[in-house]
Scaffold this active site. Structure first.
Site, PDB file in Angstrom:
ATOM      1  N   ASP A 136      10.085  95.671  44.179  1.00  0.00           N
ATOM      2  CA  ASP A 136      11.096  96.711  44.080  1.00  0.00           C
ATOM      3  C   ASP A 136      11.931  96.255  42.899  1.00  0.00           C
ATOM      4  O   ASP A 136      12.679  95.271  43.001  1.00  0.00           O
ATOM      5  CB  ASP A 136      11.954  96.780  45.349  1.00  0.00           C
ATOM      6  CG  ASP A 136      12.937  97.927  45.266  1.00  0.00           C
ATOM      7  OD1 ASP A 136      13.599  98.058  44.233  1.00  0.00           O
ATOM      8  OD2 ASP A 136      13.039  98.703  46.234  1.00  0.00           O
ATOM      9  N   HIS A 137      11.800  96.946  41.775  1.00  0.00           N
ATOM     10  CA  HIS A 137      12.383  96.361  40.554  1.00  0.00           C
ATOM     11  C   HIS A 137      13.908  96.275  40.625  1.00  0.00           C
ATOM     12  O   HIS A 137      14.517  95.514  39.882  1.00  0.00           O
ATOM     13  CB  HIS A 137      11.897  97.085  39.291  1.00  0.00           C
ATOM     14  CG  HIS A 137      12.608  98.355  38.974  1.00  0.00           C
ATOM     15  ND1 HIS A 137      12.291  99.555  39.554  1.00  0.00           N
ATOM     16  CD2 HIS A 137      13.637  98.617  38.128  1.00  0.00           C
ATOM     17  CE1 HIS A 137      13.096 100.492  39.075  1.00  0.00           C
ATOM     18  NE2 HIS A 137      13.916  99.957  38.205  1.00  0.00           N
ATOM     19  N   HIS A 151      14.575 101.593  46.440  1.00  0.00           N
ATOM     20  CA  HIS A 151      15.712 100.998  45.715  1.00  0.00           C
ATOM     21  C   HIS A 151      17.043 101.156  46.473  1.00  0.00           C
ATOM     22  O   HIS A 151      17.788 100.197  46.634  1.00  0.00           O
ATOM     23  CB  HIS A 151      15.882 101.635  44.335  1.00  0.00           C
ATOM     24  CG  HIS A 151      14.612 101.688  43.536  1.00  0.00           C
ATOM     25  ND1 HIS A 151      13.682 100.677  43.555  1.00  0.00           N
ATOM     26  CD2 HIS A 151      14.105 102.630  42.696  1.00  0.00           C
ATOM     27  CE1 HIS A 151      12.679 100.991  42.756  1.00  0.00           C
ATOM     28  NE2 HIS A 151      12.900 102.171  42.227  1.00  0.00           N
TER      29      HIS A 151
HETATM   30  C1  BG6 Z   1      11.636 104.082  39.394  1.00  0.00           C
HETATM   31  C2  BG6 Z   1      11.477 105.552  39.699  1.00  0.00           C
HETATM   32  O1  BG6 Z   1      11.239 103.315  40.481  1.00  0.00           O
HETATM   33  O2  BG6 Z   1      13.007 103.827  39.098  1.00  0.00           O
HETATM   34  C3  BG6 Z   1      11.956 106.390  38.535  1.00  0.00           C
HETATM   35  O3  BG6 Z   1      10.111 105.819  39.951  1.00  0.00           O
HETATM   36  C4  BG6 Z   1      13.369 106.026  38.139  1.00  0.00           C
HETATM   37  O4  BG6 Z   1      11.878 107.776  38.856  1.00  0.00           O
HETATM   38  C5  BG6 Z   1      13.501 104.513  37.968  1.00  0.00           C
HETATM   39  O5  BG6 Z   1      13.677 106.679  36.929  1.00  0.00           O
HETATM   40  C6  BG6 Z   1      14.950 104.127  37.789  1.00  0.00           C
HETATM   41  O6  BG6 Z   1      15.033 102.785  37.429  1.00  0.00           O
HETATM   42  P1  BG6 Z   1      16.281 102.215  36.626  1.00  0.00           P
HETATM   43  O7  BG6 Z   1      16.001 100.769  36.526  1.00  0.00           O
HETATM   44  O8  BG6 Z   1      16.303 102.940  35.308  1.00  0.00           O
HETATM   45  O9  BG6 Z   1      17.488 102.554  37.463  1.00  0.00           O
END
Ligand code: BG6
Length: 489
Positions: free
Chosen positions: A176-177, A239
């Site tokens: 989960d990044h 997230h």
């Molecule tokens: C991803 C989603 O996991 O997270 C995208 O699939 C989204 O739709 C992105 O744009 C958002 O990541 P960050 O790091 O830009 O908040």
């Protein structure tokens, strides 16, 4: 724990020619290499359906780095040396013999192999089987799994079962990044590295919690995936619920994979799973129409997609955590595409003082608020009441003023890394703390499925909202009827 880290010397990247690879994975790996953090002899093998020679893949990677690395990180010699680590093998995951070719390309993996797997949910099973049959799942192989890991509890279980048939949980790294983001990890430092929050960090001290992840981007050429997913599955299930867990969890005893994940899992298990009757009152969905974002006229979702769709690009949810600490505290969550600004933020509103001694002198009080801005800026702000200077002949004037902690300014010298840098390095070194465990994922899906079932049962369709706004007006009512206002400044 640094002492027990065991770096591997091979990395296999699925989806190597895709968007994530170009924007995040290759720049992250380069960033680690540039700082001397990758094992010196580690090779990186890319794989995808596209047929490429090694040379063509290196050229592709070079172009990706040129496009996505910040100017001050582009070092010609370091890029050239990074590219030497790369090779490539095309693979069609539905063809078992292709895995044999992949294994030949990788060569001896006995010193360890880390796999980064991102693929369509339907290809998880054949890919895992193919890897196992080709001898690429032995005891010294770790696998990182990128979302989407299914689209509901049943499909996520299927994927988890297929992976578990080949890899034990302690070699599975679900990504989960958001957990790779510095500011997200900072929530742990804020809560558990300071003593003064904990006594009020509960239903006695906190009135409500709001989490907003608003984006200005639209579909971004991801129609195939996004239209089948929608905002709830794409952003909330993973997230935003991870943010909820970090805010709500009990203090873990240690900073390690078991202690932290045990506490997060308890939060997920305590999330109130809605009944179909509760869903219309507690959720709002929207889909962006045409409008203007950042001064630019943009098309609506349906125009971008080119076909009818009832997929939600915005969702707002009122949820709660059924345990002692959080009894009666609403958690308001919202996320959307094509909104007014790009912002990820947690706002914690504390309870008002029990009695205002200023009331008789005209002084008005606002409850304290803690704002944790995760992006684009990184700061923590505590809104506190202060007296305006003056002789108070016409009453006492009190004003909300911010106590600011700018992490950007405080750590100005420290490089901000891409979330994937942290996660790829942890995968290579074998530290699971910032990865998601199976029980967490399944509890997240159970909660999500109940909401989706409520939408179906009540035939709820997303309401249109203008691009560049804060979503459908009904999302305002979701909080206002509790006397709460979304934190929009
Ligand atoms: C991803 C989603 O996991 O997270 C995208 O699939 C989204 O739709 C992105 O744009 C958002 O990541 P960050 O790091 O830009 O908040």
């Amino acid at each position: 724990m640094p002492g027990t880290r065991q770096p591997l010397d091979k990395l296999l990247l699925f989806g190597a020619t895709g968007d994530l690879s170009q924007r995040m994975l290759l720049p992250s790996l380069y960033g680690l290499d540039e700082d001397g953090l990758l094992p010196p002899d580690m090779t990186i093998t890319g794989t995808a359906r596209t047929v490429f020679e090694d040379g063509a893949f290196r050229k592709f990677a070079k172009e990706a780095l040129e496009k996505y690395l910040p100017e001050d990180r582009k070092d010609k010699d370091k890029i050239a040396s990074f590219l030497k680590r790369l090779n490539y093998q095309a693979l069609d995951a539905t063809k078992a013999d292709h895995f044999k070719d992949l294994s030949d390309e990788l060569g001896d993996t006995s010193k360890g192999l880390a796999i980064f797997l991102s693929t369509a949910p339907s290809l998880f099973e054949p890919t895992i089987k193919g890897l196992a049959q080709a001898g690429l799942a032995h005891g010294n192989v770790r696998i990182g799994l990128e979302k989407p890991l299914g689209y509901d509890l049943a499909s996520s279980r299927e994927i988890n079962d297929a992976v578990a048939a080949v890899f034990p949980e302690d070699r599975i790294f679900r990504i989960d990044h958001y957990l790779g983001k510095e500011t997200v990890q900072n929530i742990l430092a804020l809560r558990f590295g300071n003593s003064f929050f904990e006594p009020v960090w509960n239903a006695q001290g906190i009135d409500n919690v709001q989490i907003t992840v608003s984006e200005t981007v639209g579909l971004e050429e991801r129609a195939g995936y996004y239209d089948g997913a929608g905002a709830l599955r794409d952003m909330v299930t993973n997230h935003i619920l991870q943010l909820v867990a970090l805010i709500a969890m009990e203090p873990p005893a240690r900073y390690d994979k078991d202690s932290i994940r045990d506490e997060k899992a308890k939060v997920f298990r305590s999330l109130h799973v809605m009944t179909p009757e509760e869903v219309p009152q507690n959720t709002v969905t929207g889909q962006y129409g045409p409008g203007a974002v950042g001064g630019e006229i943009v098309k609506g979702y349906l125009d971008e997609l080119g076909k009818p769709s009832t997929t939600e690009t915005f969702v707002a949810i009122k949820t709660r955590i059924d345990n002692w600490r959080w009894q009666g505290v609403p958690f308001y969550l919202r996320t959307g595409k094509r909104m007014a600004v790009r912002r990820s933020e947690i706002a914690i509103q504390f309870k008002p003082v029990p009695h205002s001694m200023f009331a008789g002198r005209g002084g008005l009080l606002q409850p304290n608020k803690l704002i944790i801005r995760l992006q684009p800026e990184e700061y923590i702000q505590m809104l506190v009441m202060a007296k305006e200077p003056g002789l108070d002949r016409e009453g006492i004037h009190l004003r909300e003023v911010p106590l600011n902690l700018s992490l950007d300014a405080e750590f100005a010298g420290a490089r901000r890394r891409i979330a994937y840098e942290r996660l790829l390095l942890d995968l290579i070194e074998g530290d699971q703390t910032l990865f998601v465990r199976r029980d967490e994922v399944e509890a997240q899906w159970a909660w999500t499925d109940a909401i989706r079932a409520g939408w179906t049962a009540n035939d709820m369709k997303p309401k249109s909202y203008a691009s560049g706004s804060w979503g459908p007006s009904t999302s305002i009512a979701l909080t206002e009827r509790d006397g709460v206002t979304w934190q929009d400044d």
